[in-house]
Design a protein around this motif. Structure first.
Motif, PDB file in Angstrom:
ATOM      1  N   GLU A 115       0.857  -1.084   0.135  1.00  0.00           N
ATOM      2  CA  GLU A 115       0.035  -0.094  -0.016  1.00  0.00           C
ATOM      3  C   GLU A 115       0.827   1.353   0.175  1.00  0.00           C
ATOM      4  O   GLU A 115       0.633   2.064  -0.780  1.00  0.00           O
ATOM      5  CB  GLU A 115      -0.983   0.003   1.289  1.00  0.00           C
ATOM      6  CG  GLU A 115      -2.087  -1.128   1.244  1.00  0.00           C
ATOM      7  CD  GLU A 115      -2.657  -1.140   2.345  1.00  0.00           C
ATOM      8  OE1 GLU A 115      -3.692  -1.724   2.331  1.00  0.00           O
ATOM      9  OE2 GLU A 115      -2.519  -0.749   3.487  1.00  0.00           O
ATOM     10  N   LEU A 116       1.997   1.332   0.761  1.00  0.00           N
ATOM     11  CA  LEU A 116       2.835   2.637   0.889  1.00  0.00           C
ATOM     12  C   LEU A 116       3.468   2.521  -0.435  1.00  0.00           C
ATOM     13  O   LEU A 116       3.670   3.738  -0.960  1.00  0.00           O
ATOM     14  CB  LEU A 116       3.843   2.204   2.097  1.00  0.00           C
ATOM     15  CG  LEU A 116       3.097   2.456   3.435  1.00  0.00           C
ATOM     16  CD1 LEU A 116       4.299   1.978   4.445  1.00  0.00           C
ATOM     17  CD2 LEU A 116       2.506   3.630   3.622  1.00  0.00           C
ATOM     18  N   PHE A 117       4.059   1.585  -1.145  1.00  0.00           N
ATOM     19  CA  PHE A 117       4.519   1.724  -2.636  1.00  0.00           C
ATOM     20  C   PHE A 117       3.567   2.228  -3.619  1.00  0.00           C
ATOM     21  O   PHE A 117       3.677   3.058  -4.345  1.00  0.00           O
ATOM     22  CB  PHE A 117       5.197   0.265  -2.941  1.00  0.00           C
ATOM     23  CG  PHE A 117       6.587   0.159  -2.381  1.00  0.00           C
ATOM     24  CD1 PHE A 117       7.669   0.847  -2.838  1.00  0.00           C
ATOM     25  CD2 PHE A 117       6.770  -0.795  -1.358  1.00  0.00           C
ATOM     26  CE1 PHE A 117       8.616   0.599  -2.430  1.00  0.00           C
ATOM     27  CE2 PHE A 117       8.016  -1.083  -0.710  1.00  0.00           C
ATOM     28  CZ  PHE A 117       9.025  -0.263  -1.353  1.00  0.00           C
ATOM     29  N   GLU A 118       2.286   1.628  -3.405  1.00  0.00           N
ATOM     30  CA  GLU A 118       1.394   2.084  -4.255  1.00  0.00           C
ATOM     31  C   GLU A 118       1.103   3.716  -4.139  1.00  0.00           C
ATOM     32  O   GLU A 118       0.809   4.382  -5.167  1.00  0.00           O
ATOM     33  CB  GLU A 118       0.077   1.403  -4.258  1.00  0.00           C
ATOM     34  CG  GLU A 118       0.228  -0.187  -4.842  1.00  0.00           C
ATOM     35  CD  GLU A 118      -1.048  -1.185  -4.519  1.00  0.00           C
ATOM     36  OE1 GLU A 118      -1.919  -0.543  -3.665  1.00  0.00           O
ATOM     37  OE2 GLU A 118      -1.001  -2.142  -5.102  1.00  0.00           O
ATOM     38  N   LEU A 119       0.806   4.141  -2.969  1.00  0.00           N
ATOM     39  CA  LEU A 119       0.691   5.604  -2.831  1.00  0.00           C
ATOM     40  C   LEU A 119       1.888   6.412  -3.060  1.00  0.00           C
ATOM     41  O   LEU A 119       1.786   7.242  -3.649  1.00  0.00           O
ATOM     42  CB  LEU A 119       0.535   5.674  -1.140  1.00  0.00           C
ATOM     43  CG  LEU A 119      -0.912   5.410  -0.602  1.00  0.00           C
ATOM     44  CD1 LEU A 119      -0.966   5.485   0.807  1.00  0.00           C
ATOM     45  CD2 LEU A 119      -2.149   6.204  -1.439  1.00  0.00           C
ATOM     46  N   ALA A 120       3.050   5.958  -2.848  1.00  0.00           N
ATOM     47  CA  ALA A 120       4.383   6.569  -3.252  1.00  0.00           C
ATOM     48  C   ALA A 120       4.130   6.915  -4.773  1.00  0.00           C
ATOM     49  O   ALA A 120       4.276   8.014  -5.221  1.00  0.00           O
ATOM     50  CB  ALA A 120       5.298   5.957  -2.786  1.00  0.00           C
ATOM     51  N   ALA A 121       3.777   5.817  -5.356  1.00  0.00           N
ATOM     52  CA  ALA A 121       4.000   5.782  -6.827  1.00  0.00           C
ATOM     53  C   ALA A 121       2.663   6.729  -7.381  1.00  0.00           C
ATOM     54  O   ALA A 121       2.957   7.779  -8.121  1.00  0.00           O
ATOM     55  CB  ALA A 121       3.731   4.491  -7.515  1.00  0.00           C
ATOM     56  N   ALA A 122       1.437   6.750  -6.872  1.00  0.00           N
ATOM     57  CA  ALA A 122       0.475   7.584  -7.376  1.00  0.00           C
ATOM     58  C   ALA A 122       0.685   9.048  -7.006  1.00  0.00           C
ATOM     59  O   ALA A 122       0.390   9.968  -7.582  1.00  0.00           O
ATOM     60  CB  ALA A 122      -0.682   7.183  -6.455  1.00  0.00           C
ATOM     61  N   MET A 123       1.450   9.164  -5.845  1.00  0.00           N
ATOM     62  CA  MET A 123       1.878  10.723  -5.489  1.00  0.00           C
ATOM     63  C   MET A 123       3.146  11.184  -6.080  1.00  0.00           C
ATOM     64  O   MET A 123       3.468  12.331  -5.542  1.00  0.00           O
ATOM     65  CB  MET A 123       1.886  10.924  -3.950  1.00  0.00           C
ATOM     66  CG  MET A 123       0.492  10.659  -3.151  1.00  0.00           C
ATOM     67  SD  MET A 123       0.683  10.746  -1.522  1.00  0.00           S
ATOM     68  CE  MET A 123      -0.916  10.308  -0.843  1.00  0.00           C
ATOM     69  N   ASN A 124       3.944  10.204  -6.511  1.00  0.00           N
ATOM     70  CA  ASN A 124       5.133  10.508  -7.270  1.00  0.00           C
ATOM     71  C   ASN A 124       6.122  11.094  -6.213  1.00  0.00           C
ATOM     72  O   ASN A 124       6.894  12.065  -6.361  1.00  0.00           O
ATOM     73  CB  ASN A 124       4.900  11.515  -8.410  1.00  0.00           C
ATOM     74  CG  ASN A 124       6.076  11.632  -9.390  1.00  0.00           C
ATOM     75  OD1 ASN A 124       6.794  10.522  -9.576  1.00  0.00           O
ATOM     76  ND2 ASN A 124       6.486  12.672 -10.153  1.00  0.00           N
ATOM     77  N   VAL A 125       6.273  10.292  -5.067  1.00  0.00           N
ATOM     78  CA  VAL A 125       7.365  10.511  -4.238  1.00  0.00           C
ATOM     79  C   VAL A 125       7.787   9.280  -3.628  1.00  0.00           C
ATOM     80  O   VAL A 125       7.324   8.166  -3.759  1.00  0.00           O
ATOM     81  CB  VAL A 125       6.580  11.362  -2.800  1.00  0.00           C
ATOM     82  CG1 VAL A 125       5.757  12.534  -3.262  1.00  0.00           C
ATOM     83  CG2 VAL A 125       5.464  10.120  -2.251  1.00  0.00           C
ATOM     84  N   PRO A 126       9.304   9.659  -3.443  1.00  0.00           N
ATOM     85  CA  PRO A 126       9.838   8.479  -2.719  1.00  0.00           C
ATOM     86  C   PRO A 126       9.000   7.596  -1.653  1.00  0.00           C
ATOM     87  O   PRO A 126       8.635   8.304  -0.635  1.00  0.00           O
ATOM     88  CB  PRO A 126      11.037   9.062  -2.182  1.00  0.00           C
ATOM     89  CG  PRO A 126      11.334  10.362  -2.586  1.00  0.00           C
ATOM     90  CD  PRO A 126       9.800  10.758  -3.052  1.00  0.00           C
ATOM     91  N   VAL A 127       9.090   6.485  -1.607  1.00  0.00           N
ATOM     92  CA  VAL A 127       8.506   5.659  -0.265  1.00  0.00           C
ATOM     93  C   VAL A 127       8.992   5.992   1.113  1.00  0.00           C
ATOM     94  O   VAL A 127       8.158   6.141   2.013  1.00  0.00           O
ATOM     95  CB  VAL A 127       8.308   4.001  -0.648  1.00  0.00           C
ATOM     96  CG1 VAL A 127       9.866   3.546  -0.287  1.00  0.00           C
ATOM     97  CG2 VAL A 127       7.173   3.521   0.355  1.00  0.00           C
TER      98      VAL A 127
END
Length: 72
Positions: free
Chosen positions: A51-63
């Motif tokens: 979930e954290l990796f998916e959110l990071a990708a969606a927000m375009n930020v490093p995990v």
């Protein structure tokens, strides 16, 4: 002092606000109900690594942005 789950939840809420991601949008990104997102934001249920990796990708930020500083 807050536990790790609560501290990650605080970071996730902050990043969501910073990137203007609503709970509904996060629920869609993660394939969860909005209620499940609220449980994670409140620290009652931990975010999974996926979930954290998916959110990071969606927000375009490093995990790493989801994790509290060691000095916190």
């Amino acid at each position: 002092m807050a536990n790790t789950t609560e501290r990650i939840a605080n970071k996730a809420r902050g990043l969501a606000a910073e990137h203007r991601f609503t709970q509904t949008r996060i629920a869609h990104v993660l394939g969860l109900s909005r209620t499940s997102v609220v449980e994670r934001f409140n620290g009652r249920v931990p975010f999974t690594a996926t979930e954290l990796f998916e959110l990071a990708a969606a927000m375009n930020v490093p995990v790493a942005r989801f994790f509290p500083d060691d000095t916190s």
